[in-house]
Write an enzyme that holds these catalytic residues in place. Sequence first.
Site, PDB file in Angstrom:
ATOM      1  N   GLU A 115       0.954 -13.433  -4.724  1.00 32.78           N
ATOM      2  CA  GLU A 115      -0.478 -12.770  -3.745  1.00 32.78           C
ATOM      3  C   GLU A 115      -1.070 -13.669  -3.759  1.00 32.78           C
ATOM      4  OE1 GLU A 115      -1.031  -8.829  -3.569  1.00 32.78           O
ATOM      5  OE2 GLU A 115       1.473  -8.245  -3.772  1.00 32.78           O
TER       6      GLU A 115
ATOM      7  N   CYS B 272      -8.384 -16.610  -2.993  1.00 37.68           N
ATOM      8  CA  CYS B 272      -8.089 -16.028  -4.571  1.00 37.68           C
ATOM      9  C   CYS B 272      -6.892 -15.584  -5.080  1.00 37.68           C
ATOM     10  CB  CYS B 272      -8.301 -14.081  -4.820  1.00 37.68           C
ATOM     11  SG  CYS B 272      -8.274 -13.690  -5.944  1.00 37.68           S
TER      12      CYS B 272
ATOM     13  N   CYS C  93      -4.256  -3.053 -14.858  1.00 40.19           N
ATOM     14  CA  CYS C  93      -4.444  -4.261 -15.037  1.00 40.19           C
ATOM     15  C   CYS C  93      -2.774  -3.806 -13.315  1.00 40.19           C
ATOM     16  CB  CYS C  93      -4.741  -6.035 -14.792  1.00 40.19           C
ATOM     17  SG  CYS C  93      -3.898  -7.034 -13.954  1.00 40.19           S
TER      18      CYS C  93
ATOM     19  N   CYS D 102      -8.642  -8.640  -5.320  1.00 38.34           N
ATOM     20  CA  CYS D 102      -7.708  -9.221  -6.533  1.00 38.34           C
ATOM     21  C   CYS D 102      -8.004  -8.401  -7.662  1.00 38.34           C
ATOM     22  CB  CYS D 102      -8.870 -10.459  -6.828  1.00 38.34           C
ATOM     23  SG  CYS D 102      -9.257 -11.358  -5.713  1.00 38.34           S
TER      24      CYS D 102
ATOM     25  N   CYS E 106      -3.161  -6.554 -19.409  1.00 40.50           N
ATOM     26  CA  CYS E 106      -3.766  -5.266 -19.638  1.00 40.50           C
ATOM     27  C   CYS E 106      -3.592  -3.883 -19.365  1.00 40.50           C
ATOM     28  CB  CYS E 106      -5.876  -5.516 -19.083  1.00 40.50           C
ATOM     29  SG  CYS E 106      -6.403  -7.337 -19.538  1.00 40.50           S
TER      30      CYS E 106
ATOM     31  N   CYS F  72       1.465 -11.452 -15.575  1.00 41.86           N
ATOM     32  CA  CYS F  72       0.646 -12.075 -16.980  1.00 41.86           C
ATOM     33  C   CYS F  72       1.078 -11.496 -18.483  1.00 41.86           C
ATOM     34  CB  CYS F  72      -0.748 -11.112 -16.506  1.00 41.86           C
ATOM     35  SG  CYS F  72      -1.901 -11.855 -17.749  1.00 41.86           S
TER      36      CYS F  72
HETATM   37  N1  SAH Z   1      -6.186 -12.973 -16.053  1.00 42.64           N
HETATM   38  C1  SAH Z   1      -7.889 -12.594 -15.454  1.00 42.64           C
HETATM   39  C2  SAH Z   1      -7.908 -12.910 -13.722  1.00 42.64           C
HETATM   40  C3  SAH Z   1      -7.147 -12.422 -13.157  1.00 42.64           C
HETATM   41  S1  SAH Z   1      -8.055 -10.912 -12.683  1.00 42.64           S
HETATM   42  C4  SAH Z   1      -8.476 -12.070 -15.620  1.00 42.64           C
HETATM   43  O1  SAH Z   1      -8.361 -11.172 -16.076  1.00 42.64           O
HETATM   44  O2  SAH Z   1      -9.800 -12.215 -15.268  1.00 42.64           O
HETATM   45  C5  SAH Z   1      -9.308 -10.643 -11.972  1.00 42.64           C
HETATM   46  C6  SAH Z   1     -10.118  -9.506 -11.970  1.00 42.64           C
HETATM   47  O3  SAH Z   1      -9.473  -7.998 -11.806  1.00 42.64           O
HETATM   48  C7  SAH Z   1     -10.370  -9.945 -13.690  1.00 42.64           C
HETATM   49  O4  SAH Z   1     -11.875  -9.457 -13.423  1.00 42.64           O
HETATM   50  C8  SAH Z   1      -9.393  -8.176 -14.045  1.00 42.64           C
HETATM   51  O5  SAH Z   1     -10.463  -7.652 -15.136  1.00 42.64           O
HETATM   52  C9  SAH Z   1      -9.747  -7.628 -12.142  1.00 42.64           C
HETATM   53  N2  SAH Z   1      -9.085  -6.252 -12.589  1.00 42.64           N
HETATM   54  C10 SAH Z   1      -7.315  -5.946 -13.050  1.00 42.64           C
HETATM   55  N3  SAH Z   1      -6.791  -4.964 -12.300  1.00 42.64           N
HETATM   56  C11 SAH Z   1      -8.404  -4.864 -12.252  1.00 42.64           C
HETATM   57  C12 SAH Z   1      -8.280  -3.467 -11.390  1.00 42.64           C
HETATM   58  N4  SAH Z   1      -7.406  -2.182 -11.125  1.00 42.64           N
HETATM   59  N5  SAH Z   1      -8.962  -2.940 -10.549  1.00 42.64           N
HETATM   60  C13 SAH Z   1     -10.479  -3.921 -10.274  1.00 42.64           C
HETATM   61  N6  SAH Z   1      -9.770  -4.706 -10.907  1.00 42.64           N
HETATM   62  C14 SAH Z   1      -9.404  -5.065 -11.690  1.00 42.64           C
HETATM   63 FE1  SF4 Z   2      -3.599 -10.307 -17.362  1.00 47.02          FE
HETATM   64 FE2  SF4 Z   2      -4.732  -8.084 -15.968  1.00 47.02          FE
HETATM   65 FE3  SF4 Z   2      -5.610  -8.678 -18.430  1.00 47.02          FE
HETATM   66 FE4  SF4 Z   2      -6.174 -10.604 -16.202  1.00 47.02          FE
HETATM   67  S1  SF4 Z   2      -6.574  -8.501 -16.299  1.00 47.02           S
HETATM   68  S2  SF4 Z   2      -5.798 -10.913 -17.960  1.00 47.02           S
HETATM   69  S3  SF4 Z   2      -4.067 -10.551 -14.828  1.00 47.02           S
HETATM   70  S4  SF4 Z   2      -3.345  -8.222 -17.404  1.00 47.02           S
END
Ligand code: SAH
Ligand code: SF4
Length: 325
Positions: free
Chosen positions: A75, A89, A103, A320, A100, A96
Site C-alpha cells: 500500500e 507515504c 500496528c 500511514c 509492534c 514487517c
Molecule cells: N516501521 C517504521 C515506519 C512505518 S510505521 C516505524 O515503525 O516507524 C509508520 C508510523 O505509523 C510509525 O510511527 C508507527 O509507529 C505508526 N503506527 C503504527 N501503527 C499505528 C496505529 N495503529 N495508529 C497510528 N500510528 C501507527
Molecule cells: Fe513494523 Fe509497524 Fe512496528 Fe513500524 S510500527 S516497525 S511497520 S510493526
Amino acid sequence: MNEILVNEPGFRYKQIEKAIYADLVESWDEITNLPKKIREELAKNCELAIKAELYTTKNKTNKAVITLNDGAKIETVLLRHKDGRNTVCVSSQVGCALGCEFCATGTMGLKRNLEILEIVEQVLYFSRILSKESENKGVTNIVFMGMGEPFMNYDNVMKAIKILNDKDKFNIGARKISISTSGLIDGIKKLAKEDLQLNLAISLHAPNDKLRTSLMRINKKNPLERLLEAVDYYIEKTSRKVMFEYMMIKDVNDTDLHARELAGLMNKHLYLVNLIPYNPTGKFKASDKKSIERFKHILGTNGVEVTERYGFGQDISAACGQLVA
Ligand code: SAH
Ligand code: SF4
C-alpha cells in the site's frame, strides 16, 4: 532491458530514465528520441504500466494497492495538503518482522524486502496521476511511513532515495524526504554517516523501557538510553532536528505521569515530539482530545517542543502506519 540495450551507446539509459521519471511517459512509444526498433523491443519485454487499485477517502487522501510482479501487494498513500504540497507515504517492505502491538502491518509478519524500483514505483504511480491534474506541483514530499521498517531494508531504501533525489529524475530534495524508524540503533548510526539532509523520525510511543518493550518488542535490543544516545550522535553529525512520534493510546501511555516522564527525556535541543492519534487496530483505544491537550500542555510547560500534527508540518488523519495488503 540490459540485453536490448547492449549494443546501444551509454547515454540510452540516462535518456530512458529521464523519460520515465522526469517526463513521466507511460508507454515506450512516447520516447520519440529512441530508435523505433528499440522502442518496439522494449515494449515487448518491459512493462511500463503499474498494476494498482486506487481508493479515495473522504479527506481526499488516495490509497493505492500496488500488485508487484510476484503477486505481492503493497500500500502507498498520497496526502494532498491545502498548501499544494503532495506527500507520498511509501512502503519499504512487504509486511514487517517487528510486530509492534499497535500496528496492523506488524500482524502480517515479513514477506520480503522491496526492490529499489518497487520503492520508486510507488512515487512514480502518484506522480503520473498528479501530472494529469491541472495546477499541481507533482509529488513534493516523501515519508517512509508505509509498510515495513526502512532500516531493515537499508541499502535499497538509500538507493531509492538517490533516484528520488536526483535532479534529472524526480528531483525531490533530501529535506523533503523523511524516514521513520521504530528505533533501530544501528540504522540511525549508519544514517548519521551518510552526509544527507534527510529528516529522521523515531517511533517512540512510550517514555520508559518497560512500557516500550511491552508495545514494541524491538525495544529489548534497542533500549531507550542507547536509542537516545544514537539519536544524539545523529544530531551531532547532522545538526538536523529529529522528530519523535508519540501515538496517544488511552490509559496506556497518555497519563500525566507519562507526560512528565517523557518530558524528562525530550527536553533537549533539536528534539521535537509529535503527538499522533492512535488508529484503532482492535487492541487499544485512542486517547480522547482532552487527554491529548493535557499531555501536550505538560510537555510544553516542561520545555519540550511539541506539535500535534502528523509528519514534518503535515496534518493528516494518520493514514500511514496501519497498512495491511
Ligand atoms: N516501521 C517504521 C515506519 C512505518 S510505521 C516505524 O515503525 O516507524 C509508520 C508510523 O505509523 C510509525 O510511527 C508507527 O509507529 C505508526 N503506527 C503504527 N501503527 C499505528 C496505529 N495503529 N495508529 C497510528 N500510528 C501507527
Ligand atoms: Fe513494523 Fe509497524 Fe512496528 Fe513500524 S510500527 S516497525 S511497520 S510493526
